[in-house]
Design a protein around this motif. Structure first.
Motif, PDB file in Angstrom:
ATOM      1  N   SER A 121      48.465  91.101  88.862  1.00 43.40           N
ATOM      2  CA  SER A 121      49.742  90.311  88.329  1.00 43.40           C
ATOM      3  C   SER A 121      50.001  89.610  89.585  1.00 43.40           C
ATOM      4  O   SER A 121      49.840  89.611  90.781  1.00 43.40           O
ATOM      5  N   ARG A 122      50.956  88.725  89.117  1.00 46.86           N
ATOM      6  CA  ARG A 122      51.689  87.691  89.903  1.00 46.86           C
ATOM      7  C   ARG A 122      52.775  88.387  90.640  1.00 46.86           C
ATOM      8  O   ARG A 122      54.081  88.057  90.360  1.00 46.86           O
ATOM      9  N   ASN A 123      52.476  89.473  91.462  1.00 52.35           N
ATOM     10  CA  ASN A 123      53.449  90.075  92.247  1.00 52.35           C
ATOM     11  C   ASN A 123      53.645  89.588  93.615  1.00 52.35           C
ATOM     12  O   ASN A 123      52.933  89.759  94.430  1.00 52.35           O
ATOM     13  N   THR A 124      54.663  88.729  93.802  1.00 56.64           N
ATOM     14  CA  THR A 124      54.886  87.947  95.230  1.00 56.64           C
ATOM     15  C   THR A 124      55.293  88.934  95.946  1.00 56.64           C
ATOM     16  O   THR A 124      55.043  88.981  97.243  1.00 56.64           O
ATOM     17  N   GLN A 125      55.906  89.958  95.635  1.00 58.67           N
ATOM     18  CA  GLN A 125      56.451  90.936  96.662  1.00 58.67           C
ATOM     19  C   GLN A 125      54.963  91.721  97.242  1.00 58.67           C
ATOM     20  O   GLN A 125      54.823  91.819  98.633  1.00 58.67           O
ATOM     21  N   ALA A 164      52.119  90.390  97.329  1.00 59.97           N
ATOM     22  CA  ALA A 164      51.527  89.477  98.225  1.00 59.97           C
ATOM     23  C   ALA A 164      51.972  89.502  99.630  1.00 59.97           C
ATOM     24  O   ALA A 164      51.189  89.324 100.513  1.00 59.97           O
ATOM     25  N   GLN A 165      53.333  89.298  99.698  1.00 54.36           N
ATOM     26  CA  GLN A 165      54.191  89.363 100.942  1.00 54.36           C
ATOM     27  C   GLN A 165      53.653  90.406 101.743  1.00 54.36           C
ATOM     28  O   GLN A 165      53.451  90.355 103.132  1.00 54.36           O
ATOM     29  N   GLU A 186      50.164  90.250 102.972  1.00 53.37           N
ATOM     30  CA  GLU A 186      50.082  89.433 104.074  1.00 53.37           C
ATOM     31  C   GLU A 186      50.595  89.827 105.585  1.00 53.37           C
ATOM     32  O   GLU A 186      50.033  89.447 106.341  1.00 53.37           O
TER      33      GLU A 186
END
Length: 126
Positions: free
Chosen positions: A113-117, A119-120, A123
């Motif tokens: 899913s496009r889970n930005t949290q 991904a952060q 990273e």
């Protein structure tokens, strides 16, 4: 050759005499003491010649249980359940696979899913 885990075997490792009662107990998944007591009570209660004839016939025709047929006690309990109720056993296995498949799908959905949290966080670990 692979020995059948659902077949009746004489249990020579736990035998007192020929292994018939121990084999019946292993096959049914109950304590061998109950099988032995039941056989004695059946013999005393009026089945004298027939229980002994049946015992000797089983001892004569049945195969001895191969050593190492079960890898563990849990394996033995599973196969006893398969012998007593195969439909229930297959339903339990199917249910476990469905649960695993559902959990894997949840993980895959969360990961793709496009889970930005998320991904952060990934990273930040690099």
């Amino acid at each position: 050759m692979v020995d059948s885990r659902t077949k009746f075997y004489l249990d020579k490792q736990n035998a007192k005499w020929k292994g018939v009662c121990a084999g019946m107990a292993d096959y049914a998944g109950i304590d061998v003491l109950f099988v032995r007591i039941g056989l004695v009570l059946l013999t005393v209660a009026g089945g004298f010649p027939w229980t002994l004839i049946a015992y000797w016939m089983i001892a004569w025709f049945a195969d001895a249980k191969p050593i190492g047929l079960y890898t563990s006690e849990a394996d033995a309990k599973f196969w006893q359940g398969v012998r007593t109720n195969p439909k229930r056993s297959t339903a339990e296995v199917r249910a476990k696979f469905r649960e695993l498949d559902r959990r894997l799908a949840d993980i895959e959905l969360h990961y793709t899913s496009r889970n930005t949290q998320l991904a952060q966080e990934i990273e930040s670990l690099r």
